[in-house]
Design a protein around this motif. Structure first.
Motif, mmCIF file in Angstrom:
data_model
loop_
_atom_site.group_PDB
_atom_site.id
_atom_site.type_symbol
_atom_site.label_atom_id
_atom_site.label_comp_id
_atom_site.label_asym_id
_atom_site.label_seq_id
_atom_site.Cartn_x
_atom_site.Cartn_y
_atom_site.Cartn_z
ATOM 1 N N LEU A 6 3.934 13.512 16.679
ATOM 2 C CA LEU A 6 3.505 14.908 16.146
ATOM 3 C C LEU A 6 4.494 16.077 16.103
ATOM 4 O O LEU A 6 4.551 16.751 15.348
ATOM 5 N N TRP A 7 4.724 16.230 17.393
ATOM 6 C CA TRP A 7 5.656 17.335 17.453
ATOM 7 C C TRP A 7 7.206 17.206 16.915
ATOM 8 O O TRP A 7 7.598 18.141 16.177
ATOM 9 N N ARG A 8 7.590 16.003 16.722
ATOM 10 C CA ARG A 8 8.939 15.648 16.184
ATOM 11 C C ARG A 8 8.748 15.695 14.712
ATOM 12 O O ARG A 8 9.772 16.138 13.976
ATOM 13 N N PHE A 9 7.668 15.201 14.150
ATOM 14 C CA PHE A 9 7.499 15.097 12.782
ATOM 15 C C PHE A 9 6.245 15.507 12.344
ATOM 16 O O PHE A 9 5.334 15.059 12.111
ATOM 17 N N LEU A 58 3.287 15.379 3.738
ATOM 18 C CA LEU A 58 1.971 15.337 3.962
ATOM 19 C C LEU A 58 2.100 16.051 5.261
ATOM 20 O O LEU A 58 2.675 15.835 6.361
ATOM 21 N N ARG A 59 1.207 17.227 5.606
ATOM 22 C CA ARG A 59 1.375 17.904 6.724
ATOM 23 C C ARG A 59 0.305 17.265 7.579
ATOM 24 O O ARG A 59 -0.805 17.086 7.734
ATOM 25 N N LEU A 60 1.032 16.833 8.863
ATOM 26 C CA LEU A 60 0.131 16.201 9.932
ATOM 27 C C LEU A 60 -0.552 16.861 10.611
ATOM 28 O O LEU A 60 -0.332 18.091 10.870
ATOM 29 N N PRO A 61 -1.612 16.392 11.344
ATOM 30 C CA PRO A 61 -2.599 17.372 12.249
ATOM 31 C C PRO A 61 -1.562 17.935 13.513
ATOM 32 O O PRO A 61 -0.864 17.216 13.617
ATOM 33 N N SER A 62 -1.977 19.016 13.682
ATOM 34 C CA SER A 62 -1.332 19.711 14.883
ATOM 35 C C SER A 62 -1.816 19.002 16.206
ATOM 36 O O SER A 62 -2.925 18.097 16.172
ATOM 37 N N ILE A 63 -0.950 19.030 17.340
ATOM 38 C CA ILE A 63 -1.436 18.408 18.650
ATOM 39 C C ILE A 63 -2.695 18.735 19.033
ATOM 40 O O ILE A 63 -3.518 17.917 19.374
ATOM 41 N N PRO A 64 -3.009 20.229 19.203
ATOM 42 C CA PRO A 64 -4.543 20.326 19.425
ATOM 43 C C PRO A 64 -5.641 19.999 18.499
ATOM 44 O O PRO A 64 -6.493 19.450 18.934
ATOM 45 N N ALA A 66 -9.907 46.644 15.217
ATOM 46 C CA ALA A 66 -10.240 47.929 14.970
ATOM 47 C C ALA A 66 -9.417 48.809 15.154
ATOM 48 O O ALA A 66 -9.070 50.015 14.929
ATOM 49 N N THR A 67 -8.397 48.502 16.660
ATOM 50 C CA THR A 67 -7.432 49.379 17.246
ATOM 51 C C THR A 67 -5.911 49.074 17.209
ATOM 52 O O THR A 67 -5.203 49.591 17.781
ATOM 53 N N ALA A 68 -5.743 47.742 16.878
ATOM 54 C CA ALA A 68 -4.422 47.366 17.012
ATOM 55 C C ALA A 68 -4.085 46.355 15.790
ATOM 56 O O ALA A 68 -4.941 46.277 15.254
ATOM 57 N N GLY A 69 -2.848 46.296 15.744
ATOM 58 C CA GLY A 69 -2.295 45.115 14.711
ATOM 59 C C GLY A 69 -1.092 44.567 15.161
ATOM 60 O O GLY A 69 -0.321 45.043 15.845
ATOM 61 N N ALA A 70 -0.576 43.479 14.503
ATOM 62 C CA ALA A 70 0.512 42.716 14.972
ATOM 63 C C ALA A 70 0.931 41.685 13.928
ATOM 64 O O ALA A 70 0.187 41.563 12.975
ATOM 65 N N CYS A 71 2.094 41.258 14.029
ATOM 66 C CA CYS A 71 2.756 40.132 13.147
ATOM 67 C C CYS A 71 2.560 38.854 13.919
ATOM 68 O O CYS A 71 2.779 38.766 15.034
ATOM 69 N N LEU A 72 2.090 37.796 13.299
ATOM 70 C CA LEU A 72 2.127 36.307 13.789
ATOM 71 C C LEU A 72 2.820 35.379 13.057
ATOM 72 O O LEU A 72 3.090 35.447 11.846
ATOM 73 N N LEU A 73 3.583 34.634 13.829
ATOM 74 C CA LEU A 73 4.365 33.674 13.314
ATOM 75 C C LEU A 73 3.509 32.326 13.201
ATOM 76 O O LEU A 73 2.935 31.956 14.384
ATOM 77 N N ARG A 74 3.750 31.687 12.106
ATOM 78 C CA ARG A 74 2.773 30.314 12.109
ATOM 79 C C ARG A 74 3.915 29.285 12.083
ATOM 80 O O ARG A 74 4.951 29.084 11.523
ATOM 81 N N THR A 75 3.747 28.457 13.466
ATOM 82 C CA THR A 75 4.441 27.163 13.358
ATOM 83 C C THR A 75 3.514 25.892 13.570
ATOM 84 O O THR A 75 2.336 26.274 13.643
ATOM 85 N N PRO A 76 4.089 24.723 13.230
ATOM 86 C CA PRO A 76 3.182 23.565 13.378
ATOM 87 C C PRO A 76 1.908 23.462 14.159
ATOM 88 O O PRO A 76 0.851 23.063 13.918
ATOM 89 N N ARG A 83 11.335 23.876 18.788
ATOM 90 C CA ARG A 83 11.644 23.122 17.692
ATOM 91 C C ARG A 83 11.766 23.762 16.396
ATOM 92 O O ARG A 83 12.678 23.652 15.551
ATOM 93 N N ALA A 84 11.106 24.947 16.215
ATOM 94 C CA ALA A 84 11.150 25.640 15.013
ATOM 95 C C ALA A 84 12.184 26.578 14.921
ATOM 96 O O ALA A 84 13.047 26.693 13.851
ATOM 97 N N VAL A 85 13.145 26.883 16.096
ATOM 98 C CA VAL A 85 14.374 27.529 16.037
ATOM 99 C C VAL A 85 15.491 26.518 15.991
ATOM 100 O O VAL A 85 16.339 26.670 15.124
ATOM 101 N N CYS A 86 15.381 25.212 16.528
ATOM 102 C CA CYS A 86 16.397 24.310 16.399
ATOM 103 C C CYS A 86 16.246 23.435 15.258
ATOM 104 O O CYS A 86 17.491 22.837 14.775
ATOM 105 N N ARG A 87 15.335 23.192 14.594
ATOM 106 C CA ARG A 87 15.246 22.273 13.452
ATOM 107 C C ARG A 87 14.245 23.110 12.686
ATOM 108 O O ARG A 87 13.103 22.779 12.042
#
Length: 618
Positions: A173-176, A186-192, A329-339, A582-586
């Motif tokens: 699942l991590w590799r593919f 087809l997006r496979l289930p995440s490891i969690p 209510a008091t803070a904000g941030a940017c999130l990166l979505r990886t598999p 993996r997201a950086v290298c592939r």
């Protein structure tokens, strides 16, 4: 027409096989039943204590609770926006009716469509397919890794086999993370998600097996682990048989696997089990599916725009990743979505990061991902540790003040030597305001071929729409562009982004380009130039080429600032680190560019903010 006939014959044979198999099993079961004393079976049923009936019903409830969670996981994976409660109830009803009527996937899809019509046919079919296939996959892991060794009398085999299956599945699942079948991805289930499905499947098998085990006379039943293992195998036979409730294959398999159990007692227990585990849930599921009001999806609020701005200039590099906003209510941030992870990048854009940790964990769970902090400062890492998170040094970034930059300083003699080499070779550097994109693309291609391709995620990739508003410096040699660097900008800050050069570029070319960037930042009154990050010292050996990059950056005599990665636990930290690596290298292919990079934040996530849940009625 002739081509269609064999296809129709194959389809008809595929549909007829379960029916024929069920008929054969039913015939064999009737022959077996003819040898039983049914008056003794009736007496055995009456002899089951009321307390055991109650416990069997309780175990059935536990099994269906686990099965219902499959739909919750599936909705999160498919990002339907449905809340967990209605999703679980629809899943339980569909399974309760499907296992009694037969043709479980078709019946399950029909029940889900009745209860959630606003999702659409396509989503319902994908949801049903996900639940069905993921259950079979999890069941296969437990059968191969645990049930077969136990039933075969070699339980010790489970010690090496089960971890090997789990680790192998996680690595796959991590590799593919995406399975490509021709033009279909087809997006496979995440490891969690996969780990949760495995745990739910085990709980379901144990509770369902327990419900049957409790109905056997005390003292005649085998040990519960062995019985549950046999039950799991028999249940698989029933599922493959395709008959309503698995009648026939299930009973025959159970009789064959448990020869030590009195057939009369086993027949009585199976009949009671059919009542407790099939009839009662089917009645409740039919009542719910008939009387429940269909879930009506109201218009979803637009996702909050993700502005890639904040106290650190490097935030702009996330424009080429899948991002979403996180707000409290008091803070904000940017999130990166990886598999497999949902990552808060570079700390909070405003407000304290401590106010974002709980919303981040909730949002990550809603997406079947693990929560992570990436490239955060020591102060943010300390705040995460106070909240119980695990933080570890990840990298060190080189920073300097361009206003105080002194080329003649003793610790910059290597830089002076490199600049003299570039000057003697006739290298000239300029800031390019009207980029020659074809020439720059040639340089980028040459660099990528020499370095094994571009990296992704938080390491910028060459794209004209991404670079068109970024500071750009080019180096020429004999009138030809041989290298360039770009930077991302924030008020008072510049951060080095792309560094590209031809293999034949004269020595010192890249030093001259970065030096030009520093001088430009000084003229513009910037107080900081970041030369980007290097792996932490203990991680350098895992990053080929980082030693040369470290020498290059050290020639500018910068200050070194540690950066951290953090997650709620050690397993989550390891998974998030591997996922980001993996997201950086592939990297995935770049998405289509947006109209403008001034406000564009990269590919937006369909998910909502953690504090603005999808509104549904019904």
């Amino acid at each position: 027409m002739q081509d269609r006939i064999p296809a129709r014959m194959r389809a008809a044979s595929q549909r007829a096989f379960p029916v024929l198999l069920g008929a054969v099993c039913a015939w064999l079961l009737m022959r077996q039943a003819g040898t039983l004393d049914w008056s003794s079976v009736g007496a055995a049923i009456q002899a089951i204590p009321p307390g055991r009936w109650a416990l069997a019903l309780l175990a059935t409830a536990g099994s269906f609770w686990a099965l219902a969670q499959y739909d919750a996981v599936a909705h999160r994976h498919l990002e339907t926006g449905a809340p967990d409660g209605p999703a679980r109830r629809a899943g339980a009803a569909s399974i309760a009716l499907g296992q009694v009527i037969g043709f479980g996937p078709a019946v399950g899809a029909a029940v889900r469509w009745r209860l959630m019509p606003s999702l659409g046919h396509g989503a319902i079919l994908r949801l049903t397919g996900f639940v069905t296939l993921s259950f079979f996959a999890a069941w296969g892991v437990w059968v191969l890794g645990l049930a077969l060794p136990m039933v075969g009398g070699a339980a010790w085999l489970a010690l090496p086999v089960l971890p090997a299956l789990g680790l192998g599945g996680a690595l796959a699942l991590w590799r593919f993370p995406v399975l490509r079948l021709g033009r279909v991805a087809l997006r496979l289930p995440s490891i969690p998600a996969a780990a949760r499905l495995l745990a739910l499947c085990l709980l379901d098998l144990v509770c369902a097996g327990l419900a049957l085990w409790l109905l056997l006379p005390a003292g005649t039943a085998p040990a519960l682990p062995v019985f549950v293992a046999a039950y799991a195998l028999a249940m698989g036979a029933g599922l493959v048989g395709g008959t309503p409730g698995g009648v026939g294959p299930f009973e025959l398999a159970l009789l064959a696997l448990l020869p030590m159990v009195d057939p009369v007692a086993l027949a009585a227990a199976i009949l009671g089990y059919r009542l407790v585990y099939y009839a009662v849930p089917a009645v409740l599921g039919a009542v719910y599916a008939t009387l429940a009001r269909p879930l009506a999806m109201l218009p979803q609020p637009r996702s909050a725009p993700v502005h890639l701005s904040g106290p650190r200039a490097e935030a702009a590099v996330a424009a080429q990743a899948s991002v979403q906003a996180l707000r409290s209510a008091t803070a904000g941030a940017c999130l990166l979505r990886t598999p497999h992870s949902l990552t808060l990048f570079l700390g909070a854009q405003h407000g304290p990061i401590s106010d974002l940790l709980a919303p981040l964990r909730a949002e990550a769970r809603r997406q079947n991902r693990v929560a992570c902090l990436y490239k955060v400062t020591a102060r943010d890492a300390a705040a995460a540790r106070r909240a119980g998170w695990i933080a570890a040094p990840h990298s060190t970034e080189a920073v300097l003040d361009p206003r105080a930059f002194d080329l003649d300083a003793p610790d910059r003699r290597q830089l002076r030597r490199a600049l003299r080499k570039a000057d003697r070779a006739g290298v000239s550097v300029e800031r390019m305001t009207a980029p020659d994109w074809p020439a720059l693309a040639e340089v980028n291609t040459a660099w990528a071929q020499a370095h094994g391709g571009e990296r992704g995620l938080t390491m910028g990739r060459f794209c004209s729409s991404y670079l068109r508003d970024k500071p750009l410096f080019v180096a020429r040699h004999q009138g030809r562009i041989v290298g360039f660097v770009t930077a991302v900008a924030a008020p008072g800050e510049r951060c080095l982004d792309l560094m590209r050069h031809r293999p034949e570029a004269p020595a010192g070319t890249m030093h001259a380009l970065v030096h030009a960037l520093i001088r430009s930042a000084a003229r513009e009154g910037c107080h900081e130039v970041c030369l980007a990050a290097l792996p932490a010292p203990r991680l350098m050996r895992f990053a080929p080429g980082s030693e040369g990059l470290a020498r290059f950056k050290s020639s500018f005599a910068p200050s070194w600032r540690p950066l951290y990665i953090a997650a709620p636990g050690r397993t989550a930290l390891l998974l998030a680190a591997l996922d980001l690596w993996r997201a950086v290298c592939r990297p995935e292919p770049l998405p289509p560019p947006a109209p403008s990079t001034s406000d564009w934040t990269g590919p937006q996530a369909p998910a909502q903010d953690a504090d603005s849940a999808v509104r549904l009625a019904g």
